[in-house]
Design a protein around this motif. Structure first.
Motif, PDB file in Angstrom:
ATOM      1  N   ILE A 107     -15.520 -27.594 -13.442  1.00 26.70           N
ATOM      2  CA  ILE A 107     -14.523 -27.269 -12.494  1.00 26.70           C
ATOM      3  C   ILE A 107     -15.069 -25.744 -11.890  1.00 26.70           C
ATOM      4  CG2 ILE A 107     -12.392 -25.915 -12.340  1.00 26.70           C
ATOM      5  CD1 ILE A 107     -11.389 -27.723 -14.567  1.00 26.70           C
ATOM      6  N   GLU A 108     -15.907 -24.885 -12.678  1.00 30.81           N
ATOM      7  CA  GLU A 108     -16.496 -23.749 -11.935  1.00 30.81           C
ATOM      8  C   GLU A 108     -17.595 -24.249 -10.900  1.00 30.81           C
ATOM      9  OE1 GLU A 108     -18.310 -21.728 -14.948  1.00 30.81           O
ATOM     10  OE2 GLU A 108     -16.141 -20.727 -15.652  1.00 30.81           O
ATOM     11  N   HIS A 109     -18.334 -25.357 -11.386  1.00 28.05           N
ATOM     12  CA  HIS A 109     -19.553 -25.765 -10.443  1.00 28.05           C
ATOM     13  C   HIS A 109     -18.696 -26.459  -8.970  1.00 28.05           C
ATOM     14  CE1 HIS A 109     -22.980 -27.514  -8.789  1.00 28.05           C
ATOM     15  NE2 HIS A 109     -22.487 -28.579  -8.546  1.00 28.05           N
ATOM     16  N   PHE A 110     -17.602 -27.255  -9.231  1.00 28.00           N
ATOM     17  CA  PHE A 110     -16.855 -27.923  -8.369  1.00 28.00           C
ATOM     18  C   PHE A 110     -16.486 -26.841  -7.248  1.00 28.00           C
ATOM     19  CE2 PHE A 110     -13.041 -29.616  -6.366  1.00 28.00           C
ATOM     20  CZ  PHE A 110     -13.600 -30.795  -5.820  1.00 28.00           C
ATOM     21  N   ALA A 111     -16.050 -25.949  -7.790  1.00 29.32           N
ATOM     22  CA  ALA A 111     -15.559 -24.867  -6.901  1.00 29.32           C
ATOM     23  C   ALA A 111     -16.623 -23.677  -6.541  1.00 29.32           C
ATOM     24  CB  ALA A 111     -14.244 -23.975  -7.747  1.00 29.32           C
ATOM     25  N   SER A 112     -17.744 -23.833  -6.885  1.00 24.87           N
ATOM     26  CA  SER A 112     -18.546 -22.821  -6.394  1.00 24.87           C
ATOM     27  C   SER A 112     -19.011 -23.135  -5.049  1.00 24.87           C
ATOM     28  CB  SER A 112     -19.787 -22.917  -7.299  1.00 24.87           C
ATOM     29  OG  SER A 112     -20.575 -24.353  -7.144  1.00 24.87           O
ATOM     30  N   LYS A 113     -19.884 -22.226  -4.627  1.00 28.30           N
ATOM     31  CA  LYS A 113     -20.374 -21.949  -3.175  1.00 28.30           C
ATOM     32  C   LYS A 113     -21.535 -23.393  -2.882  1.00 28.30           C
ATOM     33  CE  LYS A 113     -22.419 -18.758   0.013  1.00 28.30           C
ATOM     34  NZ  LYS A 113     -21.703 -17.588   0.582  1.00 28.30           N
ATOM     35  N   ALA A 114     -22.157 -23.729  -3.814  1.00 29.26           N
ATOM     36  CA  ALA A 114     -22.873 -24.681  -3.896  1.00 29.26           C
ATOM     37  C   ALA A 114     -22.052 -26.365  -3.802  1.00 29.26           C
ATOM     38  CB  ALA A 114     -23.849 -24.950  -4.998  1.00 29.26           C
ATOM     39  N   SER A 115     -20.981 -25.874  -4.074  1.00 31.24           N
ATOM     40  CA  SER A 115     -20.209 -27.394  -3.854  1.00 31.24           C
ATOM     41  C   SER A 115     -19.294 -27.401  -2.825  1.00 31.24           C
ATOM     42  CB  SER A 115     -19.700 -27.789  -5.377  1.00 31.24           C
ATOM     43  OG  SER A 115     -19.206 -28.995  -5.280  1.00 31.24           O
ATOM     44  N   LEU A 116     -17.825 -27.177  -3.450  1.00 32.88           N
ATOM     45  CA  LEU A 116     -16.490 -27.122  -2.344  1.00 32.88           C
ATOM     46  C   LEU A 116     -16.480 -25.684  -1.801  1.00 32.88           C
ATOM     47  CD1 LEU A 116     -14.636 -29.141  -1.242  1.00 32.88           C
ATOM     48  CD2 LEU A 116     -13.153 -28.701  -2.966  1.00 32.88           C
ATOM     49  N   ASP A 117     -17.093 -24.840  -2.441  1.00 33.66           N
ATOM     50  CA  ASP A 117     -17.079 -23.130  -2.154  1.00 33.66           C
ATOM     51  C   ASP A 117     -15.435 -22.921  -1.828  1.00 33.66           C
ATOM     52  OD1 ASP A 117     -17.738 -20.745  -1.208  1.00 33.66           O
ATOM     53  OD2 ASP A 117     -18.041 -21.343   0.892  1.00 33.66           O
ATOM     54  N   ILE A 118     -14.729 -22.861  -3.081  1.00 32.42           N
ATOM     55  CA  ILE A 118     -13.470 -22.503  -3.040  1.00 32.42           C
ATOM     56  C   ILE A 118     -13.119 -21.060  -3.173  1.00 32.42           C
ATOM     57  CG2 ILE A 118     -10.903 -22.848  -4.087  1.00 32.42           C
ATOM     58  CD1 ILE A 118     -11.877 -25.397  -5.057  1.00 32.42           C
ATOM     59  N   ASP A 119     -12.952 -20.218  -2.238  1.00 35.12           N
ATOM     60  CA  ASP A 119     -13.069 -18.766  -2.189  1.00 35.12           C
ATOM     61  C   ASP A 119     -11.920 -18.401  -3.214  1.00 35.12           C
ATOM     62  OD1 ASP A 119     -12.221 -16.082  -0.102  1.00 35.12           O
ATOM     63  OD2 ASP A 119     -13.813 -16.259  -1.229  1.00 35.12           O
ATOM     64  N   GLY A 120     -12.472 -17.316  -4.163  1.00 34.83           N
ATOM     65  CA  GLY A 120     -11.678 -17.024  -5.133  1.00 34.83           C
ATOM     66  C   GLY A 120     -11.349 -17.913  -6.700  1.00 34.83           C
ATOM     67  N   LEU A 121     -12.079 -18.738  -6.560  1.00 35.37           N
ATOM     68  CA  LEU A 121     -11.843 -19.760  -7.672  1.00 35.37           C
ATOM     69  C   LEU A 121     -13.147 -19.617  -8.506  1.00 35.37           C
ATOM     70  CD1 LEU A 121      -9.910 -21.556  -9.298  1.00 35.37           C
ATOM     71  CD2 LEU A 121     -10.849 -23.499  -7.985  1.00 35.37           C
ATOM     72  N   GLY A 122     -13.398 -18.393  -9.041  1.00 33.58           N
ATOM     73  CA  GLY A 122     -14.492 -18.261  -9.898  1.00 33.58           C
ATOM     74  C   GLY A 122     -14.369 -18.464 -11.262  1.00 33.58           C
ATOM     75  N   GLU A 123     -15.231 -17.931 -12.114  1.00 31.35           N
ATOM     76  CA  GLU A 123     -15.145 -18.002 -13.624  1.00 31.35           C
ATOM     77  C   GLU A 123     -13.967 -17.574 -14.224  1.00 31.35           C
ATOM     78  OE1 GLU A 123     -18.714 -16.527 -15.489  1.00 31.35           O
ATOM     79  OE2 GLU A 123     -19.870 -17.696 -14.216  1.00 31.35           O
ATOM     80  N   GLU A 124     -13.601 -16.690 -13.829  1.00 30.51           N
ATOM     81  CA  GLU A 124     -12.218 -15.862 -14.297  1.00 30.51           C
ATOM     82  C   GLU A 124     -11.069 -16.439 -14.170  1.00 30.51           C
ATOM     83  OE1 GLU A 124      -9.805 -11.640 -14.050  1.00 30.51           O
ATOM     84  OE2 GLU A 124     -11.846 -11.672 -13.628  1.00 30.51           O
ATOM     85  N   VAL A 125     -10.679 -16.946 -12.879  1.00 28.73           N
ATOM     86  CA  VAL A 125      -9.544 -17.639 -12.500  1.00 28.73           C
ATOM     87  C   VAL A 125      -9.669 -18.990 -12.958  1.00 28.73           C
ATOM     88  CG1 VAL A 125      -8.300 -18.673 -10.478  1.00 28.73           C
ATOM     89  CG2 VAL A 125      -9.238 -16.320 -10.251  1.00 28.73           C
ATOM     90  N   VAL A 126     -10.593 -19.702 -13.180  1.00 33.55           N
ATOM     91  CA  VAL A 126     -10.942 -20.800 -13.706  1.00 33.55           C
ATOM     92  C   VAL A 126     -10.363 -20.968 -15.117  1.00 33.55           C
ATOM     93  CG1 VAL A 126     -12.399 -22.834 -14.616  1.00 33.55           C
ATOM     94  CG2 VAL A 126     -12.367 -21.937 -12.272  1.00 33.55           C
ATOM     95  N   ASP A 127     -10.766 -20.042 -16.104  1.00 34.69           N
ATOM     96  CA  ASP A 127     -10.653 -19.792 -17.419  1.00 34.69           C
ATOM     97  C   ASP A 127      -9.022 -19.422 -17.540  1.00 34.69           C
ATOM     98  OD1 ASP A 127     -11.547 -19.458 -20.078  1.00 34.69           O
ATOM     99  OD2 ASP A 127     -11.036 -17.296 -19.787  1.00 34.69           O
TER     100      ASP A 127
END
Length: 172
Positions: A107-127
């Motif tokens: 999920i973190e990778h999917f939301a990351s800049k290298a993938s879908l680049d979901i602003d604000g959906l980083g490690e802390e929010v995913v957790d």
């Protein structure tokens, strides 16, 4: 996210090429055995590709009798599933698709800049979303509603009402 169990050396902090290094890759079980790295050893570390700290060798002259051989795990340290290794391969893998760490990392990778680049959906929010049971899979991200996020914390409202987040969420 792939399930590869990658050993990491925990080091006394050392300044290396402009940054403080506390951890260094040991690559895999075969490299640990080849270099005869033991718990408590003094090691030489370099930045592989000028970025990733890596143990390159053991300083044998400083090895003490207290240095003990490292026993590579036979189970995933997160879900306790027996690890597997492809014949001729070097990586030990957790084959459990539902392993919580694999799910979190995917999920973190999917939301990351290298993938879908979901602003604000980083490690802390995913957790936080996983811990609260609001998501379990990547598609669950798209089922979130503003009301799901508002009670999370102060930033829940900011994130829930951001343009990037609104574009992802299911209609109310």
């Amino acid at each position: 996210r792939t399930g590869a169990v990658t050993p990491v050396a925990e080091l006394e902090p050392v300044l290396l090429a402009g940054s403080t290094v506390r951890r260094a890759t040991l690559h895999n079980a075969d490299e640990i055995a080849r270099k005869d790295v033991r718990v408590g050893d003094t090691v030489l570390v370099e930045k592989a590709g000028e970025i990733i700290p890596a143990v390159i060798e053991v300083v044998m002259a400083k090895r003490t009798p207290e240095c003990v051989a490292y026993v590579f795990p036979t189970e995933c340290p997160v879900c306790a599933t027996p690890l597997v290794r492809e014949e001729g391969g070097v990586k030990w893998m957790c084959p459990n698709a539902a392993c919580p760490e694999k799910v979190r990392r995917k999920i973190e990778h999917f939301a990351s800049k290298a993938s879908l680049d979901i602003d604000g959906l980083g490690e802390e929010v995913v957790d936080l979303l996983l811990t609260r049971g609001l998501i379990r899979t990547i598609p669950d991200i798209f089922r979130l509603k503003v009301a799901d996020l508002l009670p999370l914390k102060k930033s829940g409202e900011v994130w829930a009402t951001s343009a990037a987040c609104r574009n992802l969420m299911a209609p109310a």
